[in-house]
Structures are given as structure tokens and as C-alpha cells.
Design an enzyme around this catalytic site. Sequence first.
Site, mmCIF file in Angstrom:
data_model
loop_
_atom_site.group_PDB
_atom_site.id
_atom_site.type_symbol
_atom_site.label_atom_id
_atom_site.label_comp_id
_atom_site.label_asym_id
_atom_site.label_seq_id
_atom_site.Cartn_x
_atom_site.Cartn_y
_atom_site.Cartn_z
ATOM 1 N N LYS A 155 -17.473 -1.567 5.729
ATOM 2 C CA LYS A 155 -18.060 -2.586 4.956
ATOM 3 C C LYS A 155 -19.434 -2.668 4.834
ATOM 4 C CE LYS A 155 -16.857 -7.289 3.493
ATOM 5 N NZ LYS A 155 -16.036 -8.645 3.788
ATOM 6 N N PHE A 170 -11.254 -8.377 13.430
ATOM 7 C CA PHE A 170 -9.890 -8.780 12.622
ATOM 8 C C PHE A 170 -9.791 -7.604 11.334
ATOM 9 C CE2 PHE A 170 -8.484 -10.860 8.610
ATOM 10 C CZ PHE A 170 -7.254 -11.007 9.008
ATOM 11 N N GLN A 171 -8.560 -7.353 11.569
ATOM 12 C CA GLN A 171 -8.085 -6.104 10.655
ATOM 13 C C GLN A 171 -8.710 -4.795 10.736
ATOM 14 O OE1 GLN A 171 -8.016 -7.395 6.446
ATOM 15 N NE2 GLN A 171 -5.918 -8.111 6.953
ATOM 16 N N MET A 183 24.259 9.669 2.305
ATOM 17 C CA MET A 183 24.113 10.953 3.037
ATOM 18 C C MET A 183 24.326 10.601 4.544
ATOM 19 S SD MET A 183 23.652 14.177 2.520
ATOM 20 C CE MET A 183 22.749 14.476 0.905
ATOM 21 N N GLU A 209 0.932 -1.202 -0.015
ATOM 22 C CA GLU A 209 -0.061 0.039 0.041
ATOM 23 C C GLU A 209 0.932 1.149 0.046
ATOM 24 O OE1 GLU A 209 -0.484 -2.636 1.803
ATOM 25 O OE2 GLU A 209 -2.603 -3.203 1.558
#
Lengths: 196, 582
Positions: free
Chosen positions: B179, B129-130, B493, B67
Site C-alpha cells: 500500500k 489484517f488481510q 461426468m 475475485e
Amino acid sequence: MTKQEYTITVYTENQIGLLNRIAIIFSRRKINIESLNTSPSEVDSVHRFTIVINETEDVVRKLCRQIEKQVEVLKAYYNTNDEIVWQELAMYKVPTEVIASAVKVERLLREHGAHTVVIRKDYTVFAVAGQREETDKLIKVLEPYRLIEFVRSARIAIIKASDGFHEKLKEFEYREPGEDAIENEFLNENEKVFSM
Amino acid sequence: METLTIKKEKPATKPTTQVSGSVAVLEAFLAEGVDTVFGYPGGAIMPIYDALYDYNDKLKHILVRHEQGAIHAAQGFARVSGRTGVVFATSGPGATNLVTGLADAMIDSTPVVCITGQVFAHLLGTDAFQETDVINITTPVTKWNYQVTDATEIPAVLAKAFYIAGSGRPGPVLIDITKNAQLQLFDYSGYQKCEHIRSYRPKPIVRKEYIQEAAKLINAAERPFVIFGQGVILGKAEKEFQKFIEKAGIPSAWTIMGMSAIPTDHPLGVGMLGMHGNYGPNVLTNECDVLIAVGMRFDDRVTGRLDKYAKQAKIIHLDIDPAEIDKNVKATVPVWGDCKETLPLLTELVDQKVYPQWLQLFKEYQQKEEDKVIKEELNPTTEIMTMGEVINTLNELTKGDAVIVTDVGQHQMVACRYAKYNKSKSNITSGGLGTMGYALPAAIGAAYGDPSRTTVAIIGDGGFQMTLQELGTIMQFKPKVKIIILNNQFLGMVRQWQQLFHEKRYSFVDITSPDFVQVAKGFGIPGKSISKREELKSSLQQMLEQDGSFLLEVMVGKENNVFPMVPQGRGVAECVLSREEI
């Protein structure tokens, strides 16, 4: 610049999550919020936050800009204590038997402007509206008489110079807001700003 | 929604159809002109993906590999196209993986709308869940976010999301949709774009008084200096800006984000500001008498030590975001407003002028930099190649027409110092947040943002390993991304700082890399690794001529440093040209 107490008044939409958006503006900069109150305002559907912090004016001004930048914030003002009328509400729970036996206590309470909220057999609750020093003082007074519980509300404040938000809101509702909706304090301090 | 106070001219008789929340989301996209979505499916966003199945002909969905890749791609897309980038991600880990990109888009003012799935509304707060509290996690890194639990809200909320993301000072917006709301059928009466939110003022009103004061200062100036940032690009005010500097004849320097707003070879363009910017612009910031800042925010990498920054100058600050005025540097004249509106007003009032002596001074500093830094960087006497010569050779081949996407670190500074640009929106980099791993996914997005242009991603060996999974996206969807890995076998760097400021105590900067060419080959992407100068030009040519993506690894000097440098904690005038001067 020295730090002092500032009261920030924020007019907002009433939206879940906005409290968090405003709170993190302070916590991100490690600035402690001394007191925070949310309430309805004089305008239907517009919410009002009253936030007290101890900071320099420079910091407070920047904070207000960051607050106003939030999508759901209409306007943020900051004021010193002498520009506002402010109050806090405090409640004190003391054993009723003490009140009953010591007449002095009742007199003390009256002297401090307390009024009785609840009287039960076992305890009595008094409330005082006032400024910090006054409500603090009463704690000291009541401590010898077994103060069971104490709580104080956040500050609420009225800005002395404010004309309220009704007219301002109208400007915000126009697609092209008027000048008042976009106050530019520099303009009012023209001499100070343009030092050519 | 309560907060929407537009008087909606909704005819009561408007026909409605029953649609799901998911369909309403996709219809909103189409109405907003979205044609490309970067995303990754998952449990809580499945209804939207199910609806997407039927929109295959109208919406291109690019399946990324992580993502973070989706949002960086959307950022790259937005930066090149000037449109809002769009992202789909699922709840929980899908959403938390967006956070880096959101923070990046927030600090670099990139318009992005992210749609995240969320568990059913009745499961909110149950540790389902999630389930993650995405709204609160993303609050500090979004311009606006909102959780939808009822499908009827979707059209208005999405309209608001696109309006907020793209207007005023742009930024990322996240809409979290449970959902049940995605599945819910409701009476849909069409999509109406949002044009006004009463509590949101995208542009401050332009006050003529300020423009007049600013023009007065400019006209009286002897050594005026313009510094500009991404505001010029975001405001689509490149032409207005160019007209302004050309009429006023003022030398102008860009920040890393403002780069490419004017062509790099513009006669008044004096280079880049900042820690690794050009010598003249940094030093002469402290010698100008009027400093005109346009669409930039005085980042600490630009100002160096604030109490030694342009103290002698009167400062005119043009910005669309009132919170930027006086935030870091106190403005003598604040010009609030969209620079597309303010610049023409200012141009009208300024005198036509030239400052040959003042401009000459910039050239003298430029010459010093040429002698001490640039000459060796672009035409090195060392056997091993330098980053600068790679960029320089690339310039010769692309003639400054390519979109250059850079990651973060030494290669980024070198690329931004030496790359040539003819066209605006050509320099895509993570400026404010400094997100390593940005370049590869952003380049994928950039390639979709303007497929007619060549997209070249310039990445270090460290940053490439942060998001190299997106090679999979390239393999599958075939955006034409030319990848140059400038490999110095170090986290360069940090190594430079350890060398300069930590007595060369190289602490965990020695990074081992895989065989990048083999890795690319595994993804079906042709590649080549070179370490000899003779191969450079032909290899770059091969890369550019390849029909499709190509990975070119160039081995460069291990311990080369980027100079000039304004060491941290020093003023811009204390810019140094070499290690010895520190």
C-alpha cells in the site's frame, strides 16, 4: 535407467523468491534435494546454485529444463560426480581438555586435513574441507572423544569442462541470443536422435 | 532493477513529473493498450482504486462478484482477443481467491497480469489484517511474480510483467504492490515497454537442421498424421498451419485447446483427440508412421497410457517451450521454436501430396462413430433431449460463428465434440485444469474480448452453481452473454465414471438445483427452461435474438454417457464406442 548422484549448477539473477521457485520444482515432483548451496559466481551480479540430487538422467534433464524455464534463470547444467570437482566443508566441536590430554586426537585431525578454527578453554572447533566420505569418516573417529557438535555445508562444485560464464552471459545480453545461449543438446547427438 | 539489463536509452534530461505508484500502474496499463480491467476493490488496493476514479474514461473496470470471477473473466478476455487480460484484487482473501484462476491460466498458457494490493511494507510478516504471503502462495501457479515495495520500481516491473505474460509461451503474472508503494510519490519519467530480459528467452532460435530433418521424415512418410494444440492459436499461426497441412495433405486432429484453429469442417480436419475425442484420431494415432505434433504438450488426457502411445511412429514435435520436448513423449525430431516461424520453413520443404487412402481410413472410423454414437446423440430416439442435439441445433442457428465458452464435465466434452467453428479463438474452455465454474465468468470476459461476436456459455447444472454470483456482474454491466444450462440433474461426468468403473455406486453426484430461471430473473436476466424437443430450436432462437443476456435451461437425459472414451489407463487404440465395450 538407474539413479545416481547428479550435481545441478544453475546460473541465475539474484532475486528474492527465486530460491523458492527452484526448490518447488523438486518438491512438486517429490524429489529430495540432498544439498543446496547458493553463492556468487565468477560473474558479477550472476548467482550460482549448486544442487545435489539422486535421480535418473532422464529426470534430471527434465528438471533442468523446468529450472531454465524460470524467468530469472540463465542456464542450468547437470553433471555426474566424475565430471566435477567438488567439496563440502564440515566443522567439528570437541572438548579442549580431550585434545589437550590425548595427543593422538591432534594427530588424527591432522591426518584428516583438519584445521583449527577456534580454540577456547572449554571447546575447540576444527574444520575439514573434502568429500562426503572423508568428513563422515572423521565423525566416526571423533565420536569416542565426545564430539559435541557437527555440521556440514552443502556441496560446492566446479565443472571440469566449463569455460565459466563470462562469455555465455554476453550472449544472453544480446536481444537475439547466439546459439550458445540456446544450447540444443540434440544437435550434438545428431546420430542418436535422427534414426531414420 | 538489477535483473533488467536492457541498456536503457534514458535521456538524462527527460522531464519528470511527480506521480503516485497507483497512477504509474494505470499509466502502464494505458501504455500497454489495456482498456478493460476485471477487479474487486479492498483495503490494500484502495489507492489504486482511488486513482482509477480519474481514469474512468480510459479504462473500463468491470466489478465482478468474486475475485475468481475476475481472473476467469480476464482469461476469457485474453483467449478471445489474443491480448493480455488484467485483474485487480486486494490483499489476503482477494489474492487467494485468484489462485484457481492463476493455476488455470498457467496450465492453459493464458496471458494474464494480476495486480494485488498488499499491506504496508512495514507490516509484512506481522500477520497484519488481510496480510497473506501472496508471492509464495502463487509461485507455483505463475509464470512470474514480484512484490513491489517501492513505487519507483513500478514502471519497469509492469513493463516486465506484460512482456513476460504475453511473450513466448504465455502465462499468468502476478504483481503484489504494498500500500505504501501505491501511495508513494516519485519522479516519473514515462513508461518504457520491456523487450528483452537477459535471463528470459521467450523463443528458442529456429535451427534449420531440424526443419530439414522433419521435412525429410514427412516426405518419406506413408501415413503421416498431424496433431495440434493451442500453440497454433497462441502463436497466431492459423494461416501458416493451414498452409502447411494443405500442402503436405496430412490429416490433422486437434486437442481440446487447439480446437477452432482451423475450421471444424476443414477437409483435412479429422476431429478431436483425447479421452472423449473422436474415434479415428485416437485409434489411428497408433497406426500413423510419422506423428507431427504442433503446439501441444501430450497431456495424459490426449495420450492415454503412454507406453501404448504411438510407439510405431517417428515423432516430430514443434513447440516453443523446450521443457515440453521429451517431457511425456520422446521426439524423434524436436523442432524448437515459435510455430509461426517454423511452420512456413517446414511448408517450404515438404512435398505437395495427398493421402487419399489414409484419409479414407479416418472416414471409415468416423462412419463407425456416426453409426454407434453420433447418430443417436444428434437425432435421439429417446423422448428426453440429449446434450448433443442442443449443440447441433445451436450450430444450425449460429452457423459456427459464435464464441462457445464451456465449463467442465460432460457438457464440455459434448460441446467440444459437436460444436462447429469457422473462426479461430472461438472455443474457450478450461482444458488443463478442468475448473468447474470457469464458464460463466470466462464468458463475461469473452464478451468484452470481442463484443462484435455472439458469446454462448454452455454450462452444466453443477458448474453453474459454482460461480453463479457472476450473474450480478452481468446484471450490472450488461455484457451480452447467452447462457445455456444443460441440466442432467447429476454431476454427470463423475456419475458416468461411477457407473462405468465403480459399479454404479452413485456417491454424492445427485445434485439438487435451484430454479435457474427464477435465479436469473432475480438478477434481471430473462430466461426459460425447456424439456421438450419441439421447444428447442425456437428457444435457442429466442435466446440468440434477445438483445442482451438470456438464460436457457435445457433438461437433458439424466444418465446419458459421453462416448467414445479412452478409459483411464488404456491406450488410445483401446478407445471404446459404448459401455458394452469397456
